[in-house]
Design a protein around this motif. Structure first.
Motif, PDB file in Angstrom:
ATOM      1  N   VAL A 108       0.491  -1.007   0.175  1.00 58.91           N
ATOM      2  CA  VAL A 108      -0.385   0.262   0.335  1.00 58.91           C
ATOM      3  C   VAL A 108       0.744   1.478  -0.029  1.00 58.91           C
ATOM      4  CG1 VAL A 108      -2.187   0.963   0.806  1.00 58.91           C
ATOM      5  CG2 VAL A 108      -1.260  -1.162   1.275  1.00 58.91           C
ATOM      6  N   SER A 109       1.927   1.127  -0.214  1.00 56.08           N
ATOM      7  CA  SER A 109       2.736   2.511  -0.505  1.00 56.08           C
ATOM      8  C   SER A 109       2.753   2.460  -1.758  1.00 56.08           C
ATOM      9  CB  SER A 109       4.848   1.475  -0.404  1.00 56.08           C
ATOM     10  OG  SER A 109       4.388   0.801  -0.964  1.00 56.08           O
ATOM     11  N   GLY A 110       3.595   3.867  -1.727  1.00 49.41           N
ATOM     12  CA  GLY A 110       3.238   4.972  -3.120  1.00 49.41           C
ATOM     13  C   GLY A 110       3.938   4.371  -4.553  1.00 49.41           C
ATOM     14  N   GLU A 111       4.821   3.834  -4.314  1.00 49.54           N
ATOM     15  CA  GLU A 111       5.248   3.338  -5.575  1.00 49.54           C
ATOM     16  C   GLU A 111       4.463   1.798  -6.576  1.00 49.54           C
ATOM     17  OE1 GLU A 111       8.482   1.055  -2.628  1.00 49.54           O
ATOM     18  OE2 GLU A 111       7.881   2.624  -2.676  1.00 49.54           O
ATOM     19  N   HIS A 112       3.496   1.515  -5.808  1.00 50.06           N
ATOM     20  CA  HIS A 112       2.924   0.151  -6.279  1.00 50.06           C
ATOM     21  C   HIS A 112       1.327   1.003  -6.484  1.00 50.06           C
ATOM     22  CE1 HIS A 112       5.094  -1.888  -2.840  1.00 50.06           C
ATOM     23  NE2 HIS A 112       4.996  -2.718  -4.557  1.00 50.06           N
ATOM     24  N   PHE A 113       1.250   2.059  -6.706  1.00 50.52           N
ATOM     25  CA  PHE A 113      -0.131   2.866  -7.415  1.00 50.52           C
ATOM     26  C   PHE A 113      -0.078   3.464  -8.087  1.00 50.52           C
ATOM     27  CE2 PHE A 113      -1.429   1.121  -2.933  1.00 50.52           C
ATOM     28  CZ  PHE A 113      -2.489   1.014  -3.920  1.00 50.52           C
ATOM     29  N   GLU A 114      -0.170   4.420  -9.019  1.00 50.45           N
ATOM     30  CA  GLU A 114      -0.030   5.376 -10.261  1.00 50.45           C
ATOM     31  C   GLU A 114      -0.561   6.651  -9.612  1.00 50.45           C
ATOM     32  OE1 GLU A 114      -2.847   4.527 -14.020  1.00 50.45           O
ATOM     33  OE2 GLU A 114      -1.996   2.451 -13.986  1.00 50.45           O
ATOM     34  N   SER A 115      -1.370   6.533  -8.564  1.00 47.53           N
ATOM     35  CA  SER A 115      -1.523   7.861  -8.448  1.00 47.53           C
ATOM     36  C   SER A 115      -2.061   8.118  -6.268  1.00 47.53           C
ATOM     37  CB  SER A 115      -2.825   9.040  -8.613  1.00 47.53           C
ATOM     38  OG  SER A 115      -4.043   8.111  -8.489  1.00 47.53           O
ATOM     39  N   HIS A 116      -2.011   9.253  -6.403  1.00 47.56           N
ATOM     40  CA  HIS A 116      -1.879   9.198  -4.513  1.00 47.56           C
ATOM     41  C   HIS A 116      -3.930   8.419  -4.280  1.00 47.56           C
ATOM     42  CE1 HIS A 116      -2.027  10.021  -0.307  1.00 47.56           C
ATOM     43  NE2 HIS A 116      -3.376  10.866  -0.433  1.00 47.56           N
ATOM     44  N   SER A 117      -4.631   9.282  -5.330  1.00 46.43           N
ATOM     45  CA  SER A 117      -6.348   8.942  -5.496  1.00 46.43           C
ATOM     46  C   SER A 117      -6.261   6.802  -5.104  1.00 46.43           C
ATOM     47  CB  SER A 117      -6.427   9.632  -6.084  1.00 46.43           C
ATOM     48  OG  SER A 117      -6.616   9.141  -7.379  1.00 46.43           O
ATOM     49  N   ASP A 118      -5.157   6.327  -5.851  1.00 48.34           N
ATOM     50  CA  ASP A 118      -5.361   5.038  -5.917  1.00 48.34           C
ATOM     51  C   ASP A 118      -4.916   4.589  -4.585  1.00 48.34           C
ATOM     52  OD1 ASP A 118      -6.477   4.885  -8.997  1.00 48.34           O
ATOM     53  OD2 ASP A 118      -4.362   4.709  -9.837  1.00 48.34           O
ATOM     54  N   GLN A 119      -3.844   4.574  -4.277  1.00 45.55           N
ATOM     55  CA  GLN A 119      -3.423   4.849  -3.078  1.00 45.55           C
ATOM     56  C   GLN A 119      -4.518   4.479  -1.904  1.00 45.55           C
ATOM     57  OE1 GLN A 119       0.281   6.270  -1.923  1.00 45.55           O
ATOM     58  NE2 GLN A 119       0.822   4.696  -0.113  1.00 45.55           N
ATOM     59  N   GLY A 173      -6.473   1.839  -2.718  1.00 45.30           N
ATOM     60  CA  GLY A 173      -6.885   0.494  -2.245  1.00 45.30           C
ATOM     61  C   GLY A 173      -6.951   0.356  -0.207  1.00 45.30           C
ATOM     62  N   SER A 174      -6.411   1.629   0.600  1.00 47.73           N
ATOM     63  CA  SER A 174      -6.533   1.969   2.350  1.00 47.73           C
ATOM     64  C   SER A 174      -7.706   1.536   1.852  1.00 47.73           C
ATOM     65  CB  SER A 174      -5.583   2.698   2.019  1.00 47.73           C
ATOM     66  OG  SER A 174      -4.220   2.908   1.506  1.00 47.73           O
ATOM     67  N   ILE A 175      -8.880   2.227   1.949  1.00 47.54           N
ATOM     68  CA  ILE A 175      -9.832   2.599   1.755  1.00 47.54           C
ATOM     69  C   ILE A 175     -10.750   1.518   2.070  1.00 47.54           C
ATOM     70  CG2 ILE A 175     -12.522   3.366   1.581  1.00 47.54           C
ATOM     71  CD1 ILE A 175     -11.002   6.359   1.479  1.00 47.54           C
ATOM     72  N   ASP A 176     -10.659   0.360   1.009  1.00 50.73           N
ATOM     73  CA  ASP A 176     -10.850  -0.878   0.716  1.00 50.73           C
ATOM     74  C   ASP A 176     -10.228  -2.007   1.815  1.00 50.73           C
ATOM     75  OD1 ASP A 176     -12.039  -0.121  -1.478  1.00 50.73           O
ATOM     76  OD2 ASP A 176     -10.394  -0.930  -3.007  1.00 50.73           O
ATOM     77  N   ILE A 177      -9.500  -1.053   1.859  1.00 44.85           N
ATOM     78  CA  ILE A 177      -8.728  -2.317   3.299  1.00 44.85           C
ATOM     79  C   ILE A 177      -9.474  -2.436   4.272  1.00 44.85           C
ATOM     80  CG2 ILE A 177      -6.789  -3.702   4.467  1.00 44.85           C
ATOM     81  CD1 ILE A 177      -5.115  -2.932   1.885  1.00 44.85           C
ATOM     82  N   HIS A 178      -9.544  -1.431   5.383  1.00 43.09           N
ATOM     83  CA  HIS A 178     -10.121  -1.004   5.837  1.00 43.09           C
ATOM     84  C   HIS A 178     -11.881  -1.001   6.369  1.00 43.09           C
ATOM     85  CE1 HIS A 178     -10.361   2.106   9.516  1.00 43.09           C
ATOM     86  NE2 HIS A 178     -11.891   2.349   9.098  1.00 43.09           N
ATOM     87  N   ASP A 179     -12.313  -1.346   4.944  1.00 44.80           N
ATOM     88  CA  ASP A 179     -13.514  -1.485   4.925  1.00 44.80           C
ATOM     89  C   ASP A 179     -14.161  -2.657   5.235  1.00 44.80           C
ATOM     90  OD1 ASP A 179     -14.508   1.368   4.533  1.00 44.80           O
ATOM     91  OD2 ASP A 179     -14.672   1.411   2.308  1.00 44.80           O
ATOM     92  N   GLN A 180     -13.135  -3.411   4.781  1.00 43.78           N
ATOM     93  CA  GLN A 180     -12.846  -4.822   4.631  1.00 43.78           C
ATOM     94  C   GLN A 180     -13.113  -5.463   6.242  1.00 43.78           C
ATOM     95  OE1 GLN A 180     -10.020  -6.616   2.571  1.00 43.78           O
ATOM     96  NE2 GLN A 180     -11.153  -6.540   0.282  1.00 43.78           N
TER      97      GLN A 180
END
Length: 115
Positions: free
Chosen positions: A43-54, A57-64
């Motif tokens: 979930v670090s920045g280098e694995h996502f194209e933009s900050h909004s994508d990161q 992804g973090s919110i999806d994990i949190h929601d689960q």
């Protein structure tokens, strides 16, 4: 089967159910421990194209995780309600959410209290 035996069987089933819930929570804790490093690494920045994508992804994990916690909370509340009915607590507005309380007339097993 006597009423005391029926109560004993219901309480034994509730205890087994609680034990199974404890096993589920233990498995979830082990799973969370194993996935902690993976999540932190991916979930670090280098694995996502933009900050909004990161952020998504973090919110999806949190929601689960919130869904798991919410589901377990609902299950425990339902169990607590059933146990309070079983143990004879009165629902006349004297309910407490702190988990305490009397055991009602459980030990009388609905029988005559006179000796």
């Amino acid at each position: 089967m006597s009423r005391a035996d029926a109560y004993n069987r219901m309480l034994t089933a509730a205890a087994r159910f609680q034990h199974n819930i404890a096993l589920i929570l233990e498995a979830k804790a082990i799973e969370a421990e194993r996935s902690c490093q993976w999540i932190c690494g991916h979930v670090s920045g280098e694995h996502f194209e933009s900050h909004s994508d990161q952020l998504k992804g973090s919110i999806d994990i949190h929601d689960q995780l919130l869904e798991v916690i919410d589901g377990m909370t609902k299950l425990e509340r339902a169990l607590a309600k059933h146990m309070s009915v079983l143990l004879g607590e009165q629902e006349s507005g004297e309910s407490s959410d702190d988990g305490g309380g009397d055991v009602g007339d459980f030990f009388s097993f609905g029988g005559d209290d006179t000796k």
